[in-house]
Design an enzyme around this catalytic site. Structure first.
Site, PDB file in Angstrom:
ATOM      1  N   CYS A 222      44.640  -5.903   0.666  1.00 44.87           N
ATOM      2  CA  CYS A 222      45.531  -5.947  -0.679  1.00 44.87           C
ATOM      3  C   CYS A 222      46.080  -6.991  -0.986  1.00 44.87           C
ATOM      4  CB  CYS A 222      46.221  -4.796   0.471  1.00 44.87           C
ATOM      5  SG  CYS A 222      47.262  -4.229  -0.357  1.00 44.87           S
TER       6      CYS A 222
ATOM      7  N   HIS B  64      41.806  -1.157   3.186  1.00 44.30           N
ATOM      8  CA  HIS B  64      42.816  -1.502   4.299  1.00 44.30           C
ATOM      9  C   HIS B  64      41.864  -1.269   5.667  1.00 44.30           C
ATOM     10  CE1 HIS B  64      46.567  -3.032   3.689  1.00 44.30           C
ATOM     11  NE2 HIS B  64      46.993  -1.776   2.936  1.00 44.30           N
TER      12      HIS B  64
ATOM     13  N   GLU C 227      41.176  -2.118   8.193  1.00 47.38           N
ATOM     14  CA  GLU C 227      41.683  -3.140   9.948  1.00 47.38           C
ATOM     15  C   GLU C 227      42.878  -2.251   9.883  1.00 47.38           C
ATOM     16  OE1 GLU C 227      45.573  -4.021   7.344  1.00 47.38           O
ATOM     17  OE2 GLU C 227      43.185  -3.609   6.918  1.00 47.38           O
TER      18      GLU C 227
END
Length: 253
Positions: free
Chosen positions: A105, A190, A192
């Site tokens: 990002c 994202h 993660e």
């Protein structure tokens, strides 16, 4: 700064000379989440730095296998912020080194900006906050499925830097993932974000989800139930192929 070690066992096959991964966060509370869970399986040490909290970034990257720059609530254009200034000054060292780079990002936007591309809002003011589809480009069909729902939280997008190859696209922000020479990688979404990270983000920023094209907390939670397993399985494959490559997982049993 002392690296945070996640070495619990010896790898089955130690082919990589560099055992450390540099994780750079743009917030005081950011955590590696799923990325940490996946990469721990390969026996790496994590060196965590938070330049916005005063942590220095290393000048010598020869001891690192991978640098990851995570997202944050600020813009890649916010040069008055200490963390943005520090990372933008650090990125030339990444380019000049041999280290792998993954920008997530904001981290992808910063690298794109460093390489001469624009980072700017959607022309109609739209955001991606929640689960949205990305599609493989012709160049990305070995890394991405034809379509996949992924988790986003951003209001700006990156242009494609000169020399970069676009490997994933989307209907709202067309530039979703790029690479340069299979060493510099940027992704707009994202991977993660695991369950704990998602709930923390919603607790801290759920009141900011009502922006144009954004999804509210309940819609996001429903999306997580529906899409997160496949998204996580994709990231494990992506990490093995792109971020880890020849290294094997730790012995178990």
């Amino acid at each position: 700064m002392t690296p945070v070690s996640h070495h619990d066992e010896d790898p089955m096959n130690e082919l990589s000379t560099n055992d450390r991964i540099l994780l750079i966060f743009n917030s005081a509370t950011g955590q590696p989440g799923r990325l940490g869970t996946v990469l721990r399986k390969y026996g790496y040490e994590f060196d965590i730095r938070r330049p916005g909290e005063g942590d220095a970034l290393p000048d010598d990257l020869s001891g690192y296998h991978l640098v990851v720059v995570f997202g944050g609530p600020m813009s890649a254009n916010d040069d008055d912020l200490g963390n943005v200034q520090a990372i933008m000054e650090f990125l030339p060292k990444v380019i000049e080194s041999d280290v792998l780079y993954l920008g997530i990002c904001l981290g992808a936007q910063m690298m794109a900006r460093h390489l001469g591309a624009d980072v700017e809002p959607h022309p109609e003011g739209l955001t991606e906050i929640g689960y949205y589809p990305v599609q493989a480009t012709d160049a990305g069909r070995d890394l991405f499925p034809d379509e996949m729902m992924v988790y986003h939280w951003h209001s700006e997008g990156f242009g494609l830097p000169e020399g970069a190859e676009l490997v994933a696209t989307g209907p709202t922000f067309p530039h979703q993932a790029y690479h340069i020479d299979e060493r510099i990688w940027g992704i707009q979404f994202h991977p993660e974000v695991d369950d704990e990270t998602h709930e923390r983000w919603l607790a801290n920023g759920g009141d900011k989800t009502d922006r144009p094209n954004g999804q509210g907390p309940d819609e996001q939670r429903a999306g997580r139930i529906k899409y997160d397993q496949a998204f996580g399985e994709w990231f494990e494959r992506f990490a093995a192929r792109v971020l880890v490559r020849e290294r094997t997982t730790l012995q178990t049993g």
